[in-house]
Design a protein around this motif. Structure first.
Motif, PDB file in Angstrom:
ATOM      1  N   LYS A   1       0.809  -1.324  -0.062  1.00 34.72           N
ATOM      2  CA  LYS A   1       0.130  -0.025  -0.078  1.00 34.72           C
ATOM      3  C   LYS A   1       0.830   1.358   0.075  1.00 34.72           C
ATOM      4  O   LYS A   1       2.034   1.374   0.433  1.00 34.72           O
ATOM      5  CB  LYS A   1      -0.913  -0.073   1.245  1.00 34.72           C
TER       6      LYS A   1
ATOM      7  N   HIS B   1       0.388   5.655   0.806  1.00 37.74           N
ATOM      8  CA  HIS B   1      -0.280   6.866   1.517  1.00 37.74           C
ATOM      9  C   HIS B   1       0.349   8.086   1.092  1.00 37.74           C
ATOM     10  O   HIS B   1       1.481   8.295   1.866  1.00 37.74           O
ATOM     11  CB  HIS B   1      -0.795   6.594   3.095  1.00 37.74           C
TER      12      HIS B   1
ATOM     13  N   THR C   1     -11.055   3.526  -7.969  1.00 37.10           N
ATOM     14  CA  THR C   1     -11.125   4.566  -7.271  1.00 37.10           C
ATOM     15  C   THR C   1     -12.484   4.674  -6.342  1.00 37.10           C
ATOM     16  O   THR C   1     -13.342   4.575  -7.094  1.00 37.10           O
ATOM     17  CB  THR C   1     -10.501   5.828  -7.778  1.00 37.10           C
ATOM     18  N   ASN C   2     -12.057   5.429  -5.192  1.00 43.30           N
ATOM     19  CA  ASN C   2     -13.324   6.013  -4.653  1.00 43.30           C
ATOM     20  C   ASN C   2     -13.090   7.085  -4.139  1.00 43.30           C
ATOM     21  O   ASN C   2     -11.674   7.492  -3.876  1.00 43.30           O
ATOM     22  CB  ASN C   2     -13.936   4.964  -3.411  1.00 43.30           C
TER      23      ASN C   2
ATOM     24  N   MET D   1     -10.290  13.301  -0.295  1.00 40.44           N
ATOM     25  CA  MET D   1      -9.769  11.978   0.137  1.00 40.44           C
ATOM     26  C   MET D   1     -10.138  11.049  -1.172  1.00 40.44           C
ATOM     27  O   MET D   1     -11.347  11.110  -1.576  1.00 40.44           O
ATOM     28  CB  MET D   1     -10.393  11.446   1.298  1.00 40.44           C
TER      29      MET D   1
ATOM     30  N   TRP E   1      -9.234   6.792  -2.257  1.00 34.40           N
ATOM     31  CA  TRP E   1      -8.797   5.477  -2.163  1.00 34.40           C
ATOM     32  C   TRP E   1      -8.701   4.674  -3.223  1.00 34.40           C
ATOM     33  O   TRP E   1      -9.224   4.912  -4.514  1.00 34.40           O
ATOM     34  CB  TRP E   1      -9.951   4.690  -1.344  1.00 34.40           C
TER      35      TRP E   1
ATOM     36  N   GLU F   1      -7.100   1.288  -5.856  1.00 36.30           N
ATOM     37  CA  GLU F   1      -6.678  -0.128  -6.081  1.00 36.30           C
ATOM     38  C   GLU F   1      -6.114  -0.294  -7.289  1.00 36.30           C
ATOM     39  O   GLU F   1      -6.325   0.208  -8.288  1.00 36.30           O
ATOM     40  CB  GLU F   1      -7.971  -1.122  -5.820  1.00 36.30           C
TER      41      GLU F   1
ATOM     42  N   MET G   1      -3.014  -1.173  -2.541  1.00 41.94           N
ATOM     43  CA  MET G   1      -4.084  -0.527  -2.238  1.00 41.94           C
ATOM     44  C   MET G   1      -3.164   0.823  -2.127  1.00 41.94           C
ATOM     45  O   MET G   1      -1.999   1.016  -1.785  1.00 41.94           O
ATOM     46  CB  MET G   1      -4.687  -0.606  -1.139  1.00 41.94           C
TER      47      MET G   1
ATOM     48  N   SER H   1      -3.906   5.522  -0.875  1.00 41.28           N
ATOM     49  CA  SER H   1      -4.821   6.751  -0.649  1.00 41.28           C
ATOM     50  C   SER H   1      -4.148   7.887  -1.142  1.00 41.28           C
ATOM     51  O   SER H   1      -2.820   7.954  -0.792  1.00 41.28           O
ATOM     52  CB  SER H   1      -5.283   6.640   0.646  1.00 41.28           C
TER      53      SER H   1
ATOM     54  N   TRP I   1      -4.445  12.052  -0.064  1.00 39.72           N
ATOM     55  CA  TRP I   1      -5.321  13.300   0.582  1.00 39.72           C
ATOM     56  C   TRP I   1      -4.654  14.497  -0.053  1.00 39.72           C
ATOM     57  O   TRP I   1      -3.485  14.677   0.127  1.00 39.72           O
ATOM     58  CB  TRP I   1      -5.068  13.242   2.027  1.00 39.72           C
TER      59      TRP I   1
ATOM     60  N   TRP J   1     -17.178   2.730  -5.645  1.00 36.64           N
ATOM     61  CA  TRP J   1     -15.999   2.574  -6.409  1.00 36.64           C
ATOM     62  C   TRP J   1     -16.290   2.485  -7.774  1.00 36.64           C
ATOM     63  O   TRP J   1     -17.287   1.958  -8.200  1.00 36.64           O
ATOM     64  CB  TRP J   1     -15.215   1.289  -5.920  1.00 36.64           C
TER      65      TRP J   1
END
Length: 395
Positions: free
Chosen positions: A168, A170, A227-228, A245, A247, A249, A255, A257, A259, A383
């Protein structure tokens, strides 16, 4: 011998000759591009249409030692007069003006260096794509954060499998500009008017989100599958998205994210990247650009800088001065300008644009499609697969 193009007439051994459209001394980004392009002696600014205000253009030319007879009152006159005399033109005008300028430069066979974002919509990107298919040319977009030595060090360590399988990421880029007050007046800082208008894709995605998208691809080489997103407004600029924000995949199950915010007090520019793998994780903050923090699966924590046993960042090109004397934003931009110079020279010789540090239209389109999907996700609360975008939402 056939007619030589402007590119073929120019000399590869001297500093490459540069023109600016926009970016006068009254702007924020113009002096940055001027300084960065000159830092390593690869470029020399020789002409420009620096501002709609001719007096500002002349003042800019005087400050940067550009001959006044190569300063123009319109960008159209600038291109017409200079198209055979320049190696490249940098577009530093507001984003809404980019498309028509890019098209004219491509048709005039002038290599283009464009400040991000390339354009603000998929429709505009389609127009440029059609133009570049009929009038092939060199087009580079300045994603400068990947010019930091420690970002390039991290990219290579990921390639060498030091982090193992990536699980992942971030990434965040919070800023405070829409809530911060001016220290002298006590009034809200006023952004440029065009930054206060959201189009089909929120402007914050073009200002901040594209950097997160670029850095994620630059570091991992992975493409996003779905994405979401959740869009918010926290400032007095009503009807304007100032906090997002997302999220993510990726194609292999990784995964992530993102911001991004213009309403996060305490952050001048809080760019922070965290990458997590099965063998190690890595963290980099723009506020501490010389340090890359690695946490290994045996509990060891290591902080690297340019003096460390490095894969990339110890190279001479990243050490204009020795470690302990920080290399920052302007130097990162300068690294990119050197890469663009190499890419342009190679393009002259081969007709191909293949430098791994230089990105153009295709990369910009990928970012636009991601944020088009984010808009759909925010509106639906679900999503969204990028492959499921409607035909008018993808290229």
């Amino acid at each position: 011998m056939g007619h030589l193009t402007a590119l073929e007439k120019l000399d590869n051994t001297s500093p490459l000759r540069l023109g600016f459209i926009g970016g006068g001394i009254s702007s924020a980004i113009g002096p940055t591009h001027f300084s960065a392009s000159h830092l390593d002696g690869r470029w020399r600014l020789v002409a420009g249409y620096f501002s709609r205000n001719y007096e500002t253009s002349i003042a800019t030319a005087n400050s940067w030692h550009v001959s006044q007879d190569r300063v123009y009152e319109t960008w159209q006159n600038f291109i017409a007069a200079e198209q055979g005399n320049l190696d490249a033109v940098v577009i530093l005008a507001p984003t809404p003006n980019h498309t028509e300028i890019i098209i004219e430069l491509l048709k005039s066979k002038v290599p283009v260096i464009c400040e991000k974002p390339l354009v603000a919509s998929l429709d505009e990107a389609r127009i440029i794509q059609q133009t570049i298919q009929s009038s092939p040319g060199f087009l580079a977009v300045t994603y400068n954060y990947s010019g930091y030595p420690m970002i390039r060090e991290l990219q290579n360590r990921i390639k060498e499998d030091e982090l193992g399988q990536l699980l992942k990421i971030h990434f965040e880029m919070p800023q405070e500009g829409f809530l911060r007050l001016d220290a002298a007046s006590g009034e809200a800082v006023k952004p440029q008017s065009w930054r206060l208008i959201d189009g089909s894709i929120p402007t914050i995605c073009h200002d901040l989100g594209i950097h997160l998208h670029h850095l994620a691809y630059f570091l991992t080489g992975k493409k996003i599958e779905k994405t979401n997103a959740e869009f918010s407004n926290h400032s007095s600029h009503q009807d304007l998205i100032d906090d997002i924000m997302m999220w993510l995949e990726y194609e292999d199950g990784m995964m992530g994210s993102f911001w991004m915010s213009k309403s996060a007090l305490g952050h001048r520019n809080g760019l922070k990247l965290r990458v997590y793998g099965t063998k190690a994780s890595a963290e980099w903050l723009q506020s501490e650009p010389e340090e890359l923090h690695i946490s290994q699966n045996d509990g060891t924590k290591v902080t690297l800088d340019r003096a460390a046993d490095a894969l990339v960042c110890s190279e001479p090109r990243y050490n204009r001065y020795k470690a302990g004397h920080p290399s920052g934003f302007i130097e990162a931009f300068a690294n990119l300008y050197s890469d663009i110079a190499d890419a342009l020279i190679a393009y002259r010789e081969t007709g191909q644009q293949e430098n791994p540090f230089v990105f153009g239209l295709d990369h910009s389109i990928q970012g636009l499609e991601l944020f088009a999907a984010a808009v759909k996700a925010n509106n639906s609360g679900q999503w969204v697969k990028l492959s499921d975008l409607d035909i008018e939402e993808k290229i």
